[in-house]
Design an enzyme around this catalytic site. Sequence first.
Site, mmCIF file in Angstrom:
data_model
loop_
_atom_site.group_PDB
_atom_site.id
_atom_site.type_symbol
_atom_site.label_atom_id
_atom_site.label_comp_id
_atom_site.label_asym_id
_atom_site.label_seq_id
_atom_site.Cartn_x
_atom_site.Cartn_y
_atom_site.Cartn_z
ATOM 1 N N ASP A 56 -4.573 -16.160 93.109
ATOM 2 C CA ASP A 56 -3.974 -17.135 92.202
ATOM 3 C C ASP A 56 -2.536 -17.426 92.607
ATOM 4 O OD1 ASP A 56 -2.819 -14.775 91.018
ATOM 5 O OD2 ASP A 56 -4.437 -14.701 89.583
ATOM 6 N N GLU B 16 -10.582 -9.917 98.603
ATOM 7 C CA GLU B 16 -10.038 -10.032 97.253
ATOM 8 C C GLU B 16 -11.053 -10.683 96.324
ATOM 9 O OE1 GLU B 16 -7.937 -9.358 95.099
ATOM 10 O OE2 GLU B 16 -5.894 -9.289 95.847
ATOM 11 N N ASP B 17 -10.924 -10.412 95.039
ATOM 12 C CA ASP B 17 -11.769 -11.090 94.066
ATOM 13 C C ASP B 17 -11.246 -12.495 93.781
ATOM 14 O OD1 ASP B 17 -9.500 -10.170 92.731
ATOM 15 O OD2 ASP B 17 -10.599 -9.197 91.107
ATOM 16 N N GLY C 253 -11.165 -5.106 91.356
ATOM 17 C CA GLY C 253 -11.947 -6.335 91.291
ATOM 18 C C GLY C 253 -12.699 -6.700 92.545
#
Length: 174
Positions: free
Chosen positions: A101, A97-98, A42
């Site tokens: 979370d 990072e994409d 990602g």
Amino acid sequence: MAERIKVLLSEEEVDRRIQEIGEQISRDYEGKQVHLVCVLKGGSFFMCELAKRITVPVSLDFMSVSSYGSSTKSSGVVKIVKDLDEPLKDKEVIVVEDVVDSGRTLSYLLEMLRDRGPRSLRLCTLLDKPDRRVVDVDVDYTGFQIPDKFVVGYGLDYDQRYRNLPYIGVVEFE
């Protein structure tokens, strides 16, 4: 089940924000070289666009990780699928990072990379979902804080589809 993609962040918004992050990193690392570490798959779209906008010397490396746990929840225990090609010793490292979370996997990964002796270690993410955070992770550069929605585009996928969208979209199931 069919799905529909609703635009959350337009291509222009994403492009403008990546430019701003690139400018900030360039200021923060003036006179130094920065080593970007992409977490595949990602993060690759974001890292490539970000690297083009950084004006200090840049080197790149990639790693791929998987986390063990149930299909809906990461345990935070990381299995390295593809490790870095170069050592991090004494480098100015930014992990790209994409999306951040829960923070479980990323927290573990950052601790592992810290043990490799970089001069500095920072985190840059295109998207941050603070509402999903379970483990504290310090994010140094954030593109956008977004709500807890299932998003695709700009490297993020749903069942390996939609990574190539030039915007960030929310998946809506019909």
